[in-house]
Design a protein around this motif. Sequence first.
Motif, PDB file in Angstrom:
ATOM      1  N   LYS A  50       0.832  -0.514  -0.272  1.00  0.00           N
ATOM      2  CA  LYS A  50      -0.101  -0.165   0.402  1.00  0.00           C
ATOM      3  C   LYS A  50       0.805   1.118   0.196  1.00  0.00           C
ATOM      4  O   LYS A  50       1.347   1.814  -0.810  1.00  0.00           O
ATOM      5  CB  LYS A  50      -1.001  -0.202   1.170  1.00  0.00           C
ATOM      6  N   PHE A  51       1.468   1.751   1.009  1.00  0.00           N
ATOM      7  CA  PHE A  51       1.983   2.822   0.689  1.00  0.00           C
ATOM      8  C   PHE A  51       3.979   2.314   0.914  1.00  0.00           C
ATOM      9  O   PHE A  51       3.915   3.218   0.667  1.00  0.00           O
ATOM     10  CB  PHE A  51       2.160   3.257   2.439  1.00  0.00           C
ATOM     11  N   PHE A  52       4.270   0.660   0.688  1.00  0.00           N
ATOM     12  CA  PHE A  52       5.344   0.730   0.543  1.00  0.00           C
ATOM     13  C   PHE A  52       5.395  -0.871   0.051  1.00  0.00           C
ATOM     14  O   PHE A  52       3.961  -1.214  -0.081  1.00  0.00           O
ATOM     15  CB  PHE A  52       6.043   0.761   2.002  1.00  0.00           C
ATOM     16  N   SER A  53       6.364  -1.083  -1.274  1.00  0.00           N
ATOM     17  CA  SER A  53       6.594  -2.220  -1.572  1.00  0.00           C
ATOM     18  C   SER A  53       6.429  -3.527  -0.411  1.00  0.00           C
ATOM     19  O   SER A  53       6.983  -2.604   0.986  1.00  0.00           O
ATOM     20  CB  SER A  53       7.537  -2.780  -2.119  1.00  0.00           C
ATOM     21  N   HIS A  54       5.882  -4.247  -0.566  1.00  0.00           N
ATOM     22  CA  HIS A  54       6.063  -5.851   1.576  1.00  0.00           C
ATOM     23  C   HIS A  54       7.123  -5.642   1.259  1.00  0.00           C
ATOM     24  O   HIS A  54       7.144  -5.735   2.621  1.00  0.00           O
ATOM     25  CB  HIS A  54       5.179  -6.899   0.445  1.00  0.00           C
ATOM     26  N   THR A  55       8.470  -6.016   0.446  1.00  0.00           N
ATOM     27  CA  THR A  55       9.668  -6.334   0.841  1.00  0.00           C
ATOM     28  C   THR A  55      10.257  -5.041   2.127  1.00  0.00           C
ATOM     29  O   THR A  55      10.266  -5.071   3.020  1.00  0.00           O
ATOM     30  CB  THR A  55      10.647  -6.306  -0.398  1.00  0.00           C
TER      31      THR A  55
ATOM     32  N   ASP B 147      -1.850  11.121   3.227  1.00  0.00           N
ATOM     33  CA  ASP B 147      -3.675  10.761   2.837  1.00  0.00           C
ATOM     34  C   ASP B 147      -4.038   9.602   2.275  1.00  0.00           C
ATOM     35  O   ASP B 147      -5.112   9.392   2.205  1.00  0.00           O
ATOM     36  CB  ASP B 147      -4.403  12.207   2.952  1.00  0.00           C
ATOM     37  N   ALA B 148      -3.557   8.948   0.978  1.00  0.00           N
ATOM     38  CA  ALA B 148      -3.493   7.899   0.072  1.00  0.00           C
ATOM     39  C   ALA B 148      -2.148   7.284  -0.403  1.00  0.00           C
ATOM     40  O   ALA B 148      -1.160   8.200  -0.314  1.00  0.00           O
ATOM     41  CB  ALA B 148      -4.212   9.003  -0.767  1.00  0.00           C
ATOM     42  N   TYR B 149      -2.594   6.048  -0.662  1.00  0.00           N
ATOM     43  CA  TYR B 149      -1.186   5.592  -1.863  1.00  0.00           C
ATOM     44  C   TYR B 149      -1.695   5.940  -2.998  1.00  0.00           C
ATOM     45  O   TYR B 149      -2.584   5.171  -3.133  1.00  0.00           O
ATOM     46  CB  TYR B 149      -0.979   4.158  -1.014  1.00  0.00           C
ATOM     47  N   ILE B 150      -0.723   5.798  -4.145  1.00  0.00           N
ATOM     48  CA  ILE B 150      -1.386   5.268  -5.277  1.00  0.00           C
ATOM     49  C   ILE B 150      -1.351   3.862  -5.607  1.00  0.00           C
ATOM     50  O   ILE B 150      -0.474   3.023  -5.202  1.00  0.00           O
ATOM     51  CB  ILE B 150      -0.117   5.613  -5.986  1.00  0.00           C
TER      52      ILE B 150
ATOM     53  N   LEU C 116      -5.532   0.415  13.222  1.00  0.00           N
ATOM     54  CA  LEU C 116      -6.023   1.570  11.834  1.00  0.00           C
ATOM     55  C   LEU C 116      -6.976   1.015  11.709  1.00  0.00           C
ATOM     56  O   LEU C 116      -7.683   0.514  11.203  1.00  0.00           O
ATOM     57  CB  LEU C 116      -4.557   1.698  11.101  1.00  0.00           C
ATOM     58  N   HIS C 117      -7.205   2.266  11.454  1.00  0.00           N
ATOM     59  CA  HIS C 117      -9.142   2.751  10.412  1.00  0.00           C
ATOM     60  C   HIS C 117      -8.851   3.105   8.666  1.00  0.00           C
ATOM     61  O   HIS C 117      -8.052   3.986   8.977  1.00  0.00           O
ATOM     62  CB  HIS C 117      -9.747   3.617  10.968  1.00  0.00           C
ATOM     63  N   GLY C 118     -10.287   2.706   7.936  1.00  0.00           N
ATOM     64  CA  GLY C 118     -10.290   3.261   6.504  1.00  0.00           C
ATOM     65  C   GLY C 118      -9.338   2.725   5.477  1.00  0.00           C
ATOM     66  O   GLY C 118      -8.652   2.156   5.614  1.00  0.00           O
ATOM     67  N   VAL C 119      -9.673   3.344   4.179  1.00  0.00           N
ATOM     68  CA  VAL C 119      -8.189   3.332   3.473  1.00  0.00           C
ATOM     69  C   VAL C 119      -7.087   3.665   3.767  1.00  0.00           C
ATOM     70  O   VAL C 119      -6.465   3.002   2.967  1.00  0.00           O
ATOM     71  CB  VAL C 119      -9.734   3.601   1.902  1.00  0.00           C
ATOM     72  N   ALA C 120      -7.112   4.768   4.029  1.00  0.00           N
ATOM     73  CA  ALA C 120      -5.910   5.438   4.892  1.00  0.00           C
ATOM     74  C   ALA C 120      -4.855   4.533   5.690  1.00  0.00           C
ATOM     75  O   ALA C 120      -4.314   5.382   5.858  1.00  0.00           O
ATOM     76  CB  ALA C 120      -6.053   6.685   4.567  1.00  0.00           C
TER      77      ALA C 120
END
Length: 334
Positions: A108-113, A159-162, A234-238
Motif C-alpha cells: 500500500k504505502f510501501f512495497s511489501h519487501t 492521506d492516500a497511497y497510489i 488503524l482505520h479506513g482506506v488510508a
Amino acid sequence: MFDIWNRRYTGSKYKLSSWISELIAENCNGSSFCDIFAGTGIVSYTMLDKMKKIYINDFLYSNEVIYKAFFDAAPYDKKLISEYCSRFQSLSTDNIDENYISINFGGKFFSHTDAKLIGYIREVIESDKDKLSEKEFAILLASLLYSADKSANTVGHYDAYIKGHDIPDTFRFDLINPYKTKKSQIAISREDSNEFARKLKCDIVYIDPPYNSRQYSRFYHVLENITCWRKPELHGVALKPDPENMSDYCRNKAKIVFKELIDSLDCKYIVVSYNNTYESKSSSSKNKMTLEDIEAALSARGEVQRFETSHIFFNAGKTDFNDHKELIFIVKVK
C-alpha cells in the motif's frame, strides 16, 4: 546522506528559504529567532549562521525527532552510527518475519519487501534504545523516516497511497547529515504554538501556520506512527489511527487562534508566511484565514510590510490555480 530539505512535505519552504532569510536580514535586527511552526526545519537551518539563539517548535512527533537529529548539539558516536547503517543496508527479508509495518502498510504505502525492512529496522532501533544516547537514537530514527519517505508509494503525503500498479522495491537505509551547532544555540520543543508563544521572549518570530483544513498529524500519520511506535489499531482506506494532535489552525476558529498568538508574542519583529490559495476549488485546500484576517491581527502590533513572490504550490490535481503567490508580512512591533 540526507540533508534536512531532502523530504517531501506539504508547504515546505525549501525553494523559498533564501528569499525569506534575505527579507529577514534586510528588515529585522536581532540575535534570537523562533520558528514556531517549524515544519521541515528549513527556515531554522538558514538561520544557523545568523542567530545566537534559535527556538525550533512543531507539534508533530516526527518533526521533533528530525530536529533533534539535525540540530541538537549533543555529541554522538559516529562509528556506532556507521555500524548500524552498514547493518541495515545489508539486510535481507529472507529471514525477517512479518511485522506491524508490513502487515498494515505493505503493498500500500510501501512495497511489501520495503515495509518488512522498515518495520524490522524500527524494532531494532527501539530494542537498542537503552544502548543509544538520545542524539544517536534521533539520528537513526530520523534516518529511517527519510529513507522510508523516499521509498513511499505516495504523492508526497500519506492521506492516500497510489493504487493500480506494482510497487517497486526501492527502500535503502541512508543516514541524515547532522549539522554542527552550539549547545547554547538550539532549543527544540514540541508544543502547541499558542501555549509556547506565551512563554517565549525572542527578537524575531517566524510564523508559517497551516492555513487550510489539512491536519498535518493526519497527512503524515505513517511517519508519526513509525516515530511513536505505539502500534495503534488503524482505520479506513488510508489506514489512519484514531485522531490525535489536531490543530485549531485547520478549523474555522483559525483566525481567532492566530490573533491570540500574535497578541501574546513578546518580540521585536513578527514575520508571517502566507499563500493565497483561499480561492481553491478543493475544500481541503481553502484557506481558513483571509489576507484581511492576517493583516488585521498584525496591524494591531505595528506597521505591516508586505512582500510577495510567485511560487508553484503543492497540487494533488483538484485545484486549478494559476496566479499563486507566496506572501511575507513583516511587523516591527510597537
